[in-house]
Write a protein that holds these residues in place. Structure first.
Motif, PDB file in Angstrom:
ATOM      1  N   ALA A  54       0.641  -1.421  -0.216  1.00 20.22           N
ATOM      2  CA  ALA A  54      -0.125  -0.036  -0.074  1.00 20.22           C
ATOM      3  C   ALA A  54       0.804   1.364  -0.083  1.00 20.22           C
ATOM      4  CB  ALA A  54      -0.913  -0.543   1.452  1.00 20.22           C
ATOM      5  N   ARG A  55       1.794   0.952   0.520  1.00 19.29           N
ATOM      6  CA  ARG A  55       3.118   2.631   0.910  1.00 19.29           C
ATOM      7  C   ARG A  55       2.877   2.682  -0.945  1.00 19.29           C
ATOM      8  NH1 ARG A  55       7.865   2.416   4.215  1.00 19.29           N
ATOM      9  NH2 ARG A  55       8.161   4.050   3.559  1.00 19.29           N
ATOM     10  N   ALA A  56       3.844   1.798  -1.234  1.00 22.88           N
ATOM     11  CA  ALA A  56       4.857   1.870  -2.411  1.00 22.88           C
ATOM     12  C   ALA A  56       2.909   2.578  -3.065  1.00 22.88           C
ATOM     13  CB  ALA A  56       4.868   0.508  -2.907  1.00 22.88           C
ATOM     14  N   LEU A  57       2.112   1.792  -3.422  1.00 22.52           N
ATOM     15  CA  LEU A  57       0.873   1.677  -4.405  1.00 22.52           C
ATOM     16  C   LEU A  57       0.283   3.267  -4.153  1.00 22.52           C
ATOM     17  CD1 LEU A  57      -1.052   0.785  -6.748  1.00 22.52           C
ATOM     18  CD2 LEU A  57      -2.398  -0.429  -4.672  1.00 22.52           C
ATOM     19  N   PHE A  58       0.020   3.222  -2.710  1.00 20.11           N
ATOM     20  CA  PHE A  58      -0.958   5.018  -3.042  1.00 20.11           C
ATOM     21  C   PHE A  58       0.466   5.762  -2.763  1.00 20.11           C
ATOM     22  CE2 PHE A  58      -3.430   1.334  -0.970  1.00 20.11           C
ATOM     23  CZ  PHE A  58      -4.683   2.000  -2.350  1.00 20.11           C
ATOM     24  N   ARG A  59       1.870   5.776  -2.835  1.00 19.67           N
ATOM     25  CA  ARG A  59       2.988   6.750  -1.991  1.00 19.67           C
ATOM     26  C   ARG A  59       2.644   7.133  -0.737  1.00 19.67           C
ATOM     27  NH1 ARG A  59       3.315   8.290  -8.302  1.00 19.67           N
ATOM     28  NH2 ARG A  59       4.893   6.657  -9.026  1.00 19.67           N
ATOM     29  N   HIS A  60       2.102   6.326  -0.465  1.00 17.21           N
ATOM     30  CA  HIS A  60       1.942   7.322   1.077  1.00 17.21           C
ATOM     31  C   HIS A  60       2.709   7.019   2.260  1.00 17.21           C
ATOM     32  CE1 HIS A  60      -1.519   8.943   3.824  1.00 17.21           C
ATOM     33  NE2 HIS A  60      -1.186   7.483   5.172  1.00 17.21           N
ATOM     34  N   LYS A  61       2.847   7.915   3.210  1.00 15.34           N
ATOM     35  CA  LYS A  61       3.868   7.940   4.352  1.00 15.34           C
ATOM     36  C   LYS A  61       5.376   7.665   4.173  1.00 15.34           C
ATOM     37  CE  LYS A  61       0.708   7.850   8.036  1.00 15.34           C
ATOM     38  NZ  LYS A  61       0.793   8.926   8.412  1.00 15.34           N
ATOM     39  N   THR A  62       6.192   6.986   2.610  1.00 13.40           N
ATOM     40  CA  THR A  62       7.266   7.028   2.664  1.00 13.40           C
ATOM     41  C   THR A  62       7.923   7.936   3.040  1.00 13.40           C
ATOM     42  OG1 THR A  62       6.714   9.070   0.438  1.00 13.40           O
ATOM     43  CG2 THR A  62       6.158   6.121   0.293  1.00 13.40           C
ATOM     44  N   ARG A  63       7.485   9.666   3.591  1.00 15.51           N
ATOM     45  CA  ARG A  63       8.725  10.427   4.067  1.00 15.51           C
ATOM     46  C   ARG A  63       8.610  10.705   4.951  1.00 15.51           C
ATOM     47  NH1 ARG A  63       7.487  15.450   0.313  1.00 15.51           N
ATOM     48  NH2 ARG A  63       6.385  14.640  -1.054  1.00 15.51           N
ATOM     49  N   LYS A  64       7.974   9.092   6.055  1.00 11.40           N
ATOM     50  CA  LYS A  64       7.755   9.412   7.294  1.00 11.40           C
ATOM     51  C   LYS A  64       9.175   7.879   8.008  1.00 11.40           C
ATOM     52  CE  LYS A  64       4.353  11.525   8.510  1.00 11.40           C
ATOM     53  NZ  LYS A  64       4.515  12.639  10.190  1.00 11.40           N
ATOM     54  N   ALA A  65      10.523   8.884   8.465  1.00 13.24           N
ATOM     55  CA  ALA A  65      11.580   7.862   8.509  1.00 13.24           C
ATOM     56  C   ALA A  65      11.191   6.587   9.522  1.00 13.24           C
ATOM     57  CB  ALA A  65      13.204   9.304   9.364  1.00 13.24           C
ATOM     58  N   GLY A  66      10.547   8.347  10.442  1.00 16.70           N
ATOM     59  CA  GLY A  66       9.891   6.784  11.812  1.00 16.70           C
ATOM     60  C   GLY A  66       9.722   5.596  11.342  1.00 16.70           C
ATOM     61  N   PHE A  67       8.543   6.189  10.817  1.00 17.90           N
ATOM     62  CA  PHE A  67       7.011   5.016  10.411  1.00 17.90           C
ATOM     63  C   PHE A  67       7.646   3.925  10.014  1.00 17.90           C
ATOM     64  CE2 PHE A  67       3.613   3.582   7.676  1.00 17.90           C
ATOM     65  CZ  PHE A  67       2.669   2.888   8.847  1.00 17.90           C
ATOM     66  N   SER A  68       8.489   4.524   9.033  1.00 17.01           N
ATOM     67  CA  SER A  68       9.298   3.675   7.732  1.00 17.01           C
ATOM     68  C   SER A  68      10.419   2.658   8.531  1.00 17.01           C
ATOM     69  CB  SER A  68      10.198   4.594   6.759  1.00 17.01           C
ATOM     70  OG  SER A  68       9.231   4.754   5.771  1.00 17.01           O
ATOM     71  N   ALA A  69      10.504   3.135   9.636  1.00 18.20           N
ATOM     72  CA  ALA A  69      11.866   2.271  10.614  1.00 18.20           C
ATOM     73  C   ALA A  69      11.683   0.894  11.303  1.00 18.20           C
ATOM     74  CB  ALA A  69      12.527   3.118  10.951  1.00 18.20           C
ATOM     75  N   TRP A  70      10.204   1.446  11.782  1.00 16.11           N
ATOM     76  CA  TRP A  70       8.944   0.473  12.451  1.00 16.11           C
ATOM     77  C   TRP A  70       8.624  -0.045  11.769  1.00 16.11           C
ATOM     78  CZ3 TRP A  70       8.826  -0.881  17.226  1.00 16.11           C
ATOM     79  CH2 TRP A  70       9.564   0.022  18.816  1.00 16.11           C
ATOM     80  N   LEU A  71       7.694   0.445  10.722  1.00 14.65           N
ATOM     81  CA  LEU A  71       7.427  -1.015   9.110  1.00 14.65           C
ATOM     82  C   LEU A  71       8.493  -1.451   8.631  1.00 14.65           C
ATOM     83  CD1 LEU A  71       5.003  -1.873   7.645  1.00 14.65           C
ATOM     84  CD2 LEU A  71       5.315  -0.648   6.268  1.00 14.65           C
ATOM     85  N   TRP A  72       9.559  -1.229   8.668  1.00  8.62           N
ATOM     86  CA  TRP A  72       9.909  -2.282   8.243  1.00  8.62           C
ATOM     87  C   TRP A  72      10.667  -3.448   8.920  1.00  8.62           C
ATOM     88  CZ3 TRP A  72      11.598  -4.113   3.472  1.00  8.62           C
ATOM     89  CH2 TRP A  72      11.181  -2.985   2.541  1.00  8.62           C
ATOM     90  N   GLY A  73      10.884  -2.509  10.655  1.00 10.55           N
ATOM     91  CA  GLY A  73      11.280  -3.945  11.573  1.00 10.55           C
ATOM     92  C   GLY A  73      10.204  -4.890  11.943  1.00 10.55           C
TER      93      GLY A  73
END
Length: 91
Positions: A54-73
């Motif tokens: 969904a992040r890739a499809l909607f280009r959503h929450k892609t610039r939020k470093a903290g959110f990205s770190a948690w999601l990738w973790g």
């Protein structure tokens, strides 16, 4: 048992993609937003593939470093768990 797990994963990932889509729509319209914590909980409950898609499809929450770190973790933890379960099943 495997069928129930597969059904659960389909449902949680569909719910996660839907939550991201609704949040993206609300962001564009200035409406009520889905809290990031809720999006991360959906990912942690098994929806990490849906969240990443969904992040890739909607280009959503892609610039939020903290959110990205948690999601990738969360996604890495799910991948490790899946690998361990597959290893245990094949022994």
């Amino acid at each position: 048992m495997a069928e129930l797990l597969a059904l659960y994963l389909v449902m949680i990932n569909a719910a996660t993609v839907t939550a991201f889509a609704l949040d993206k729509r609300a962001a564009a319209r200035g409406g009520w937003r889905t809290p990031e914590r809720r999006l991360l909980v959906l990912a942690a409950l098994g929806g990490s593939p849906g969240a990443l898609a969904a992040r890739a499809l909607f280009r959503h929450k892609t610039r939020k470093a903290g959110f990205s770190a948690w999601l990738w973790g969360i996604a890495v933890a799910h991948a490790v768990l899946a690998a361990w379960l597959a290893y245990r099943a094949l022994r």
